[in-house]
Design an enzyme around this catalytic site. Structure first.
Site, PDB file in Angstrom:
ATOM      1  N   SER A   1     -29.187  -4.504 -15.925  1.00 24.79           N
ATOM      2  CA  SER A   1     -30.083  -5.645 -15.687  1.00 24.79           C
ATOM      3  C   SER A   1     -31.119  -5.738 -16.794  1.00 24.79           C
ATOM      4  O   SER A   1     -31.490  -6.835 -17.222  1.00 24.79           O
ATOM      5  CB  SER A   1     -30.786  -5.487 -14.342  1.00 24.79           C
ATOM      6  OG  SER A   1     -29.850  -5.497 -13.296  1.00 24.79           O
TER       7      SER A   1
ATOM      8  N   LYS B   1     -40.825   0.065 -10.721  1.00 26.10           N
ATOM      9  CA  LYS B   1     -40.483  -1.069 -11.589  1.00 26.10           C
ATOM     10  C   LYS B   1     -41.575  -2.123 -11.438  1.00 26.10           C
ATOM     11  O   LYS B   1     -41.659  -2.810 -10.422  1.00 26.10           O
ATOM     12  CB  LYS B   1     -39.101  -1.628 -11.225  1.00 26.10           C
ATOM     13  CG  LYS B   1     -38.000  -0.711 -11.709  1.00 26.10           C
ATOM     14  CD  LYS B   1     -36.622  -1.332 -11.652  1.00 26.10           C
ATOM     15  CE  LYS B   1     -35.564  -0.320 -12.087  1.00 26.10           C
ATOM     16  NZ  LYS B   1     -34.207  -0.717 -11.775  1.00 26.10           N
TER      17      LYS B   1
HETATM   18  P1  ADP Z   1     -29.823  -1.327 -13.182  1.00 24.15           P
HETATM   19  O1  ADP Z   1     -29.663   0.134 -13.522  1.00 24.15           O
HETATM   20  O2  ADP Z   1     -28.958  -2.233 -14.002  1.00 24.15           O
HETATM   21  O3  ADP Z   1     -31.249  -1.801 -13.030  1.00 24.15           O
HETATM   22  P2  ADP Z   1     -29.642  -1.173 -10.334  1.00 24.15           P
HETATM   23  O4  ADP Z   1     -30.771  -0.257 -10.147  1.00 24.15           O
HETATM   24  O5  ADP Z   1     -29.748  -2.513  -9.690  1.00 24.15           O
HETATM   25  O6  ADP Z   1     -29.195  -1.473 -11.815  1.00 24.15           O
HETATM   26  O7  ADP Z   1     -28.296  -0.455  -9.932  1.00 24.15           O
HETATM   27  C1  ADP Z   1     -27.717  -0.479  -8.679  1.00 24.15           C
HETATM   28  C2  ADP Z   1     -26.392   0.236  -8.697  1.00 24.15           C
HETATM   29  O8  ADP Z   1     -25.471  -0.497  -9.493  1.00 24.15           O
HETATM   30  C3  ADP Z   1     -26.425   1.635  -9.301  1.00 24.15           C
HETATM   31  O9  ADP Z   1     -25.523   2.427  -8.571  1.00 24.15           O
HETATM   32  C4  ADP Z   1     -25.891   1.449 -10.678  1.00 24.15           C
HETATM   33  O10 ADP Z   1     -25.267   2.604 -11.170  1.00 24.15           O
HETATM   34  C5  ADP Z   1     -24.877   0.361 -10.441  1.00 24.15           C
HETATM   35  N1  ADP Z   1     -24.630  -0.389 -11.647  1.00 24.15           N
HETATM   36  C6  ADP Z   1     -25.527  -1.072 -12.370  1.00 24.15           C
HETATM   37  N2  ADP Z   1     -24.944  -1.636 -13.445  1.00 24.15           N
HETATM   38  C7  ADP Z   1     -23.625  -1.275 -13.388  1.00 24.15           C
HETATM   39  C8  ADP Z   1     -22.473  -1.501 -14.218  1.00 24.15           C
HETATM   40  N3  ADP Z   1     -22.591  -2.206 -15.332  1.00 24.15           N
HETATM   41  N4  ADP Z   1     -21.301  -0.980 -13.843  1.00 24.15           N
HETATM   42  C9  ADP Z   1     -21.209  -0.248 -12.721  1.00 24.15           C
HETATM   43  N5  ADP Z   1     -22.232   0.023 -11.900  1.00 24.15           N
HETATM   44  C10 ADP Z   1     -23.423  -0.490 -12.219  1.00 24.15           C
END
Ligand code: ADP
Length: 162
Positions: free
Chosen positions: A129, A41
């Protein structure tokens, strides 16, 4: 003591993340929200330290939740705990393939490590995000997507990025 690790990039933390963290905190003795540095990223909205500080504010009322950051392998980080469990949110079938592969790789590196999944709450299934960053760049209302403690930070950053 059972420790859950909720890893992610949290750039920024959303209500979807917070929903998973809260539910995990009800099940486990201790929860570590782990902000991972991710080499793939490239242009983050917030620095790792900013994200740790923001999440700290958002989870301040949850007494068994702490926030840390880590730049190595998650399976290596988990070695410091006796019974580590990774807890991840599953939004849709599109998350599954990738998560399944990661869970198996993590287990092969650290056999003591289990991965568990919580299904995303219905209202946050389409929340990510990257969607928040996109909406913020258009000055959209973020109140139904991110915790109120971080709305100001996101708006400021989005304005500066223009
Ligand atoms: P993103 O995919 O939004 O960049 P991250 O890499 O920070 O998020 O994700 C971290 C964890 O949070 C992962 O397990 C992802 O599946 C979970 N997660 C992210 N957004 C959600 C959501 N809207 N509902 C449930 N779990 C989520």
């Amino acid at each position: 003591m059972r420790t859950a690790i909720c890893p992610g990039s949290f750039d920024p933390i959303t209500l979807g993340h917070l929903n998973i963290i809260r539910r995990t905190a009800r099940i486990f003795d201790e929860v570590v929200v782990l902000v991972m540095f991710n080499a793939s990223k490239t242009s983050p909205m917030f620095t790792i330290d900013e994200r740790v500080e923001q999440i700290g504010r958002v989870v301040a009322h949850l007494s068994n939740v702490t926030v840390e950051s880590y730049g190595g392998l998650l399976a290596e980080y988990a070695r410091r705990f006796e019974h580590p469990v990774i807890v991840k949110g599953l939004r849709a079938s599109t998350d599954f393939e990738n998560e399944f592969q990661m869970a198996q790789i993590n287990k092969s590196i650290n056999p003591a490590l289990e991965t568990m999944f919580l299904t995303s709450s219905e209202k946050y299934t389409f929340l990510s995000s990257s969607m928040v960053r996109e909406l913020a760049s258009y000055g959209a209302d973020l109140s139904t997507f991110v915790p109120r403690e971080v709305i100001g930070d996101i708006q400021k950053k989005a304005k500066r990025g223009k």
